[in-house]
Enzyme design. Structure first.
Site, mmCIF file in Angstrom:
data_model
loop_
_atom_site.group_PDB
_atom_site.id
_atom_site.type_symbol
_atom_site.label_atom_id
_atom_site.label_comp_id
_atom_site.label_asym_id
_atom_site.label_seq_id
_atom_site.Cartn_x
_atom_site.Cartn_y
_atom_site.Cartn_z
ATOM 1 N N ASP A 15 -2.826 -6.930 -5.378
ATOM 2 C CA ASP A 15 -3.860 -6.767 -4.360
ATOM 3 C C ASP A 15 -3.362 -7.415 -3.064
ATOM 4 O O ASP A 15 -3.122 -8.627 -3.033
ATOM 5 C CB ASP A 15 -5.145 -7.456 -4.842
ATOM 6 C CG ASP A 15 -6.303 -7.262 -3.872
ATOM 7 O OD1 ASP A 15 -6.058 -6.917 -2.690
ATOM 8 O OD2 ASP A 15 -7.452 -7.464 -4.288
ATOM 9 N N MET A 16 -3.220 -6.611 -2.020
ATOM 10 C CA MET A 16 -2.634 -7.124 -0.769
ATOM 11 C C MET A 16 -3.527 -8.152 -0.082
ATOM 12 O O MET A 16 -3.068 -8.854 0.816
ATOM 13 C CB MET A 16 -2.318 -5.972 0.188
ATOM 14 C CG MET A 16 -3.522 -5.209 0.667
ATOM 15 S SD MET A 16 -3.003 -3.736 1.569
ATOM 16 C CE MET A 16 -4.564 -2.858 1.723
ATOM 17 N N HIS B 91 -4.971 1.447 9.175
ATOM 18 C CA HIS B 91 -6.052 2.293 9.709
ATOM 19 C C HIS B 91 -7.171 2.508 8.682
ATOM 20 O O HIS B 91 -8.209 3.054 9.017
ATOM 21 C CB HIS B 91 -5.502 3.629 10.237
ATOM 22 C CG HIS B 91 -5.158 4.637 9.182
ATOM 23 N ND1 HIS B 91 -5.098 5.994 9.444
ATOM 24 C CD2 HIS B 91 -4.857 4.509 7.858
ATOM 25 C CE1 HIS B 91 -4.775 6.642 8.341
ATOM 26 N NE2 HIS B 91 -4.620 5.768 7.366
ATOM 27 N N ASP C 53 1.308 -1.727 -4.679
ATOM 28 C CA ASP C 53 0.005 -1.065 -4.479
ATOM 29 C C ASP C 53 -0.900 -1.518 -5.617
ATOM 30 O O ASP C 53 -0.495 -2.309 -6.487
ATOM 31 C CB ASP C 53 0.176 0.469 -4.462
ATOM 32 C CG ASP C 53 -0.931 1.184 -3.670
ATOM 33 O OD1 ASP C 53 -2.107 1.058 -4.069
ATOM 34 O OD2 ASP C 53 -0.635 1.861 -2.688
ATOM 35 N N LYS D 73 2.643 1.528 6.008
ATOM 36 C CA LYS D 73 2.503 2.860 6.608
ATOM 37 C C LYS D 73 1.145 3.450 6.247
ATOM 38 O O LYS D 73 0.809 3.561 5.063
ATOM 39 C CB LYS D 73 3.633 3.780 6.129
ATOM 40 C CG LYS D 73 3.528 5.186 6.650
ATOM 41 C CD LYS D 73 4.750 5.990 6.274
ATOM 42 C CE LYS D 73 4.421 7.451 6.242
ATOM 43 N NZ LYS D 73 3.435 7.819 5.211
ATOM 44 N N GLY E 206 0.856 -1.188 0.000
ATOM 45 C CA GLY E 206 0.000 0.000 0.000
ATOM 46 C C GLY E 206 0.893 1.240 0.000
ATOM 47 O O GLY E 206 0.574 2.242 0.625
HETATM 48 C C1 SAM Z 1 -3.721 5.734 3.166
HETATM 49 S S1 SAM Z 1 -2.860 5.252 1.740
HETATM 50 C C2 SAM Z 1 -1.208 5.110 2.347
HETATM 51 C C3 SAM Z 1 -0.175 5.251 1.263
HETATM 52 C C4 SAM Z 1 1.275 5.145 1.761
HETATM 53 N N1 SAM Z 1 1.533 3.932 2.474
HETATM 54 C C5 SAM Z 1 1.624 6.329 2.602
HETATM 55 O O1 SAM Z 1 1.833 6.203 3.801
HETATM 56 O O2 SAM Z 1 1.698 7.427 2.045
HETATM 57 C C6 SAM Z 1 -3.366 3.570 1.541
HETATM 58 C C7 SAM Z 1 -2.848 2.900 0.282
HETATM 59 O O3 SAM Z 1 -3.358 1.560 0.237
HETATM 60 C C8 SAM Z 1 -3.586 1.244 -1.120
HETATM 61 N N2 SAM Z 1 -4.497 0.100 -1.253
HETATM 62 C C9 SAM Z 1 -5.843 0.083 -1.046
HETATM 63 N N3 SAM Z 1 -6.329 -1.141 -1.285
HETATM 64 C C10 SAM Z 1 -5.265 -1.924 -1.650
HETATM 65 C C11 SAM Z 1 -5.129 -3.304 -2.016
HETATM 66 N N4 SAM Z 1 -6.193 -4.101 -2.030
HETATM 67 N N5 SAM Z 1 -3.893 -3.766 -2.323
HETATM 68 C C12 SAM Z 1 -2.815 -2.934 -2.296
HETATM 69 N N6 SAM Z 1 -2.876 -1.625 -1.946
HETATM 70 C C13 SAM Z 1 -4.093 -1.127 -1.625
HETATM 71 C C14 SAM Z 1 -4.160 2.536 -1.671
HETATM 72 O O4 SAM Z 1 -4.104 2.582 -3.077
HETATM 73 C C15 SAM Z 1 -3.287 3.578 -0.990
HETATM 74 O O5 SAM Z 1 -2.156 3.903 -1.770
#
Ligand code: SAM
Length: 299
Positions: A184-185, A202, A164, A198, A141
């Protein structure tokens, strides 16, 4: 202090602008001097390239999304688990919206990058040892790669990867110092010595967090080199004694509730999801990063 760039608004707006500036001076956003209005540390944050909290303001005040808050009271009058965002957007989830509306997706990515700019240098300086002995790290992510840019810059021998959603990594920073992989995580995470999460957990409810943390554990274990998960997130009640820090954490909690139906967590709530995900141990690090804490999870 910098002087603001002069801007001449139409003369008939002078009185209104003066009243607005009086309030902003009172709030400490500007100071007034004979030379005019000047920036304070608060307003410099909005403009500074390095942190650029203005990106966060533009994201949180986006007109189409800020209106969800006018529906808050309705949520408490109906049963069901729909988030405020889903209610206001006829069932659409926040992540679908950021994908379908590239303009908003970009604001979101920029806001996340600005938060990373603000905290990553401090995180690495405060906790360099958490990266000791690692050969590979996947930032799950990781958005457009701002956090990894700092980690790869500080630890050139560490093989770093941003992971991501495909449409997000398509916009990632281009660099020779880290790789970028879409996926996809909830399905599969690339094997590595360390998984970095990070501001990710949440975004999700407890069930989803347990799924993500299980995928992280599998990724570390399939790497066969010990390893750990490094979480950077808020721990409610674990902040400094500064009331503003606590207030900011609580405001984040309500923001998460509204946008994605998730929450910020207390130490006990973190303990519960970590243990439910099958980890044998963990360690909380005290806050040195404004509102953020670090948690290390060991399989
Ligand atoms: C709140 S952001 C945090 C981004 C980064 N880690 C930071 O601290 O700036 C959450 C991230 O999770 C990613 N995300 C959401 N669903 C996801 C999934 N199923 N697999 C991978 N990433 C995902 C979003 O695209 C986004 O970039």
């Amino acid at each position: 202090m910098n002087l603001l760039v002069p801007y001449q608004s139409p003369p008939e707006k002078d009185s209104m602008l003066g009243r607005l500036m009086t309030l902003l001076v009172n709030k400490g956003i500007f100071v007034q001097s004979e030379a005019g209005y000047q920036l304070t540390p608060a307003s410099e944050l909005i403009l500074t390239e390095g942190s650029n909290m203005g990106a966060n303001l533009r994201f949180t005040t986006y007109a189409e999304v800020i209106k969800i808050w006018s529906r808050l009271s309705e949520v408490f009058m109906e049963s069901g688990e729909r988030s405020l965002f889903e209610k206001a957007f006829d069932g659409k989830k926040f992540w679908e919206f950021t994908k379908e509306k590239p303009e908003y997706g970009k604001l979101f990515d920029n806001a996340m990058a600005s938060l990373s700019n603000a905290v990553m240098r401090g995180l690495i300086a405060s906790y360099p040892h958490i990266f000791d002995g690692l050969n590979s790290l996947v930032d799950v992510g990781g958005g457009t790669g701002t956090a990894v840019k700092f980690i790869a810059g500080a630890f050139p021998n560490l093989k770093c990867t941003v992971f991501d959603l495909p449409h997000v990594v398509a916009k990632a920073l281009k660099s020779e110092s880290f790789d970028v992989v879409g996926g996809d995580m909830f399905e599969k995470i690339l094997p590595a010595d360390a998984i970095f999460l990070k501001n990710v957990l949440h975004d999700w409810n407890d069930e989803d967090c347990v799924q993500i943390l299980k995928r992280c554990k599998e990724a570390i274990e399939s790497n066969n080199n010990g390893g750990k998960v490094i979480v950077v997130d808020i721990i409610i009640g674990f902040e400094s004694n500064d009331p503003k820090t606590t207030e900011t954490s609580l405001l984040f909690d309500i923001t998460m509730m509204g946008l994605v139906g998730s929450k910020e967590r207390s130490k006990q709530e973190w303990h519960d999801i970590i243990i439910r995900s099958g980890y044998s141990d963990y360690k909380f690090y005290p806050v040195q990063l404004g509102i953020y804490s670090v948690i290390e999870l060991y399989p």
